[in-house]
Design an enzyme around this catalytic site. Structure first.
Site, PDB file in Angstrom:
ATOM      1  N   ASP A   1       0.866  -1.171   0.000  1.00 22.02           N
ATOM      2  CA  ASP A   1       0.000   0.000   0.000  1.00 22.02           C
ATOM      3  C   ASP A   1       0.911   1.232   0.000  1.00 22.02           C
ATOM      4  OD1 ASP A   1      -2.374   1.651   0.538  1.00 22.02           O
ATOM      5  OD2 ASP A   1      -1.545   1.826   2.552  1.00 22.02           O
TER       6      ASP A   1
ATOM      7  N   LYS B   1     -11.696   6.577  -2.430  1.00 17.59           N
ATOM      8  CA  LYS B   1     -12.170   7.741  -1.685  1.00 17.59           C
ATOM      9  C   LYS B   1     -13.670   7.991  -1.815  1.00 17.59           C
ATOM     10  CE  LYS B   1      -8.217   8.128  -0.007  1.00 17.59           C
ATOM     11  NZ  LYS B   1      -8.040   6.922   0.793  1.00 17.59           N
TER      12      LYS B   1
END
Length: 267
Positions: free
Chosen positions: A10, A51
């Site tokens: 990540d 998001k």
């Protein structure tokens, strides 16, 4: 290395942005702009998701949904989610470069992995526009992966394994068991599990701990211990095969997984 072929990291909280701080201010500021304040802890809850789904998850929180209803006379809907997202993204882009410092130890680990002929991939809940602000700074500090897969590159983001499935062929790896996913969020660990990889949670440098490096170092030992344990428990509950404090501690785990694969074990 014979058996471990790839490590997939990540980004925020794992390889850059100690404490995963960049999105937090943007989320809080955005919701405040709409007259529906949220807390840092609320903002952190869905961290690791793309998001827009992250914003949808925040707006589904009972307290936030009620506050939105009180403010606007209706429960938040898709149009509201889009409106918040459209305000959030420029804010996140604006601060991203300021939070692109590579976490200590990451560059050395990347060098060690390459020395063992292990390819380096990345997946992220950030869009390509946001990553464009981060990648150059990270490269200048010694972290430049072989693959970057972003939100929007696949039909779904985390916890689906689609970004893993896109990353593996880009790295020339077709057995998921030969890859390790390293992430500081629960949903990122789930991504790896769903994709069939080994998973390593990052407890102290990332979202589960949620503090800047200097603030972490200033903690009293007992407070550090309970915060660290809480972060470890979150990542283990998500299914992490291993949990480390930061990527600086990764190589012994890689060697252990190499030995387990040699014995015929699978994730």
């Amino acid at each position: 290395m014979k058996h471990v072929k790839a490590v997939i990291f990540d980004w925020a909280g794992t390889v850059v942005d100690y404490g995963s701080l960049a999105p937090m201010g943007a989320f809080v500021e955005t919701f405040g702009q709409f007259g529906v304040p949220i807390t840092i802890d609320e903002a952190r809850g869905p961290m690791g998701m793309a998001k827009r789904p992250h914003i949808a998850a925040l707006m589904a929180l009972p307290r936030v949904a009620q506050a939105w209803t009180d403010k606007y006379g209706h429960a938040p809907d898709d149009a509201d989610i889009d409106a918040v997202y459209d305000v959030f993204v420029p804010k996140n882009i604006a601060v991203a470069a300021s939070y692109s410092s590579v976490i200590p130890g990451v560059a050395d680990v990347a060098s060690a992995l390459r020395g063992d002929d292990i390819r380096i991939g990345t997946t992220t809940g950030y869009t390509r526009e946001i990553m464009a602000e981060i990648v150059p700074g990270a490269a200048a500090q010694g972290f430049s992966p072989d693959s970057i897969v972003c939100t929007g590159d696949t039909a779904e983001g985390r916890p689906s394994p689609y970004m893993i499935y896109r990353t593996l062929p880009e790295l020339g790896v077709w057995r998921a068991k030969e890859a390790i996913k390293v992430d500081d969020t629960e949903v990122g660990i789930e991504e790896g599990i769903n994709g069939g990889t080994w998973t390593v949670g990052v407890s102290v440098s990332g979202n589960a701990f949620g503090m800047a490096e200097g603030d972490v170092k200033a903690l009293a030992p007992d407070e550090f211990a309970w915060r660290r344990n809480a972060a470890i428990q979150k990542l283990q509950a998500a299914g992490a095969h291993y949990v480390i404090d930061s990527v600086a501690d990764l190589m012994p785990v890689v060697y252990d997984i190499e030995a387990r694969l040699a014995r015929g074990e699978r994730p």
